[in-house]
Design an enzyme around this catalytic site. Structure first.
Site, mmCIF file in Angstrom:
data_model
loop_
_atom_site.group_PDB
_atom_site.id
_atom_site.type_symbol
_atom_site.label_atom_id
_atom_site.label_comp_id
_atom_site.label_asym_id
_atom_site.label_seq_id
_atom_site.Cartn_x
_atom_site.Cartn_y
_atom_site.Cartn_z
ATOM 1 N N GLY A 16 0.823 -1.209 0.000
ATOM 2 C CA GLY A 16 0.000 0.000 0.000
ATOM 3 C C GLY A 16 0.855 1.256 0.000
ATOM 4 N N CYS A 103 -4.540 -8.708 15.335
ATOM 5 C CA CYS A 103 -3.469 -8.923 14.360
ATOM 6 C C CYS A 103 -2.264 -8.027 14.664
ATOM 7 C CB CYS A 103 -4.007 -8.638 12.968
ATOM 8 S SG CYS A 103 -2.764 -8.815 11.708
ATOM 9 N N CYS A 200 -8.376 -7.648 8.384
ATOM 10 C CA CYS A 200 -6.915 -7.645 8.351
ATOM 11 C C CYS A 200 -6.401 -8.928 7.698
ATOM 12 C CB CYS A 200 -6.448 -7.557 9.803
ATOM 13 S SG CYS A 200 -4.701 -7.456 10.047
#
Length: 373
Positions: A16, A103, A200
């Site tokens: 990203g 996570c 996630c």
């Protein structure tokens, strides 16, 4: 400028724009920078929404452009054992967990941190989270990101000051448009890539289809708070408090065309309870009990204190009083009633810019008089 040239940083490269620009900023600050792409989910169906291959290719392209090495690691077993199984257990119990928080706790700032330090010889890890770190009296504090729209401290409240001390958050000092501008100037492949949403590491697959693979759905009645049967649900696990979409029921003569909202889940009887209007009294809470507490930079609280709380991401700050019940639980009393406080989600506490910590919402205190006994 401090000499960072002897310090090695491993950036968690997600494919990203935020992690891409984080890597560049760290290079500009003089660090030795390399990337790490974490594979945390084993796709078993090859459908196009499993974007891990695309993300890896984008991460590699960014690293190539920046002249950085990219390592890869597979944490799928750790993710399954420490995140996903708990996620399923919570859904089975009728709660709505936040897997991103788990996570971060178990994978990004535990498995990744340990791997980077022990296997790659890193002094620090870095991520593209919109948060800031401040070191005070030998302890690292977690601060909100400078961009109020993107602040992600809500997801990182489980971190300890020791973990924070080994973590860098370069984009936490910037606003999102500036991050995209930097990526465009560098002609990074991720410059215009949209922000990821969804669970996630599981990506943007259809959540209902995904959950249905692992938990048997049990259809049941949708009832109004007045006892009217108005429809059928396909499984309580697909619904959360305050939810409006996907109920498939229209208006009533009494309630007019006001939209329906989920106000409660009767897990024992498999009933979904709904009411009309987003400020219906049954949707409102005056407080909550939070458990599994974590305080970022200090010991458990022993006395009541004032602060603000968020009971979900991107919520307005809620002024409140927090009173410890024991080391593991606190009672939170809001100054004004709050809609859609959801067991299983996290309550995260702040004083000013500082994220103090938080806990899992165990139960909510309904608005007095709103629930018939």
């Amino acid at each position: 400028m401090s000499d960072n040239s002897q310090k090695k940083v491993i950036v968690g490269m997600s494919g990203g724009v935020d992690s891409s620009v984080s890597a560049y900023l760290l290079q500009q600050q003089g660090y030795q920078v390399a990337g790490l792409f974490m594979k945390n989910w084993e796709e078993d169906d090859g459908e196009e929404y499993c974007s891990a291959a695309t993300d890896l290719a984008d991460a590699q392209a960014v690293c190539d452009k920046l002249g950085m090495e990219l390592h890869t690691v597979n944490f799928a077993a750790e993710y399954w054992d420490n995140v996903f199984e708990l996620f399923l257990e919570e859904y089975k119990a009728g709660r709505t967990p936040n897997p991103d928080i788990l996570c971060n706790k178990e994978i990004k700032f535990k498995a990744f941190l340990e791997f980077a330090a022990e296997d790659l010889g890193a002094d620090y890890i870095a991520t593209g989270h919109y948060v800031r770190r401040q070191d005070v009296n030998g302890k690292s504090r977690l601060l909100r990101g400078l961009d109020g729209n993107k602040d992600q401290s809500y997801f990182l409240y489980t971190l300890s000051h020791e973990q924070l001390a080994q973590s860098l958050f370069p984009v936490g000092e910037l606003e999102k448009p500036e991050v995209r501008r930097i990526a465009e100037q560098l002609e990074l492949v991720t410059a215009k890539k949209k922000d990821s949403t969804g669970i996630c590491f599981i990506g943007e697959r259809k959540f209902r289809d995904f959950l249905g693979r692992y938990l048997p759905a049990q259809p049941g009645p949708i009832m109004t708070v007045d006892g009217q049967h108005v429809g059928e649900h396909q499984g309580l696990m697909y619904h959360t408090l305050g939810q409006r979409k996907g109920l498939g029921i229209g208006g009533t003569k009494e309630g007019g065309d006001d939209p329906w909202y989920v106000v409660d889940k009767d897990v024992a009887n498999n009933i979904l309870l709904v009411a009309q209007g987003h400020e219906h009294p049954r949707l409102m809470s005056v407080g909550l009990i939070a458990q599994q507490l974590h305080w970022v930079d200090r010991e458990p609280v022993t006395a009541a204190f004032r602060c603000v709380v968020k009971t979900r991401y991107r919520q307005q700050d809620i002024p409140c009083t927090v009173t410890p019940l024991d080391d593991e639980r606190v009672e939170v009393r809001f100054d004004d009633p709050v809609a859609a406080v959801t067991p299983g989600q996290s309550a995260v506490f702040y004083q000013g810019e500082v994220c103090l910590g938080g806990g899992i919402i165990e139960e909510r205190y309904p608005l007095p008089g709103s629930v018939a006994n």
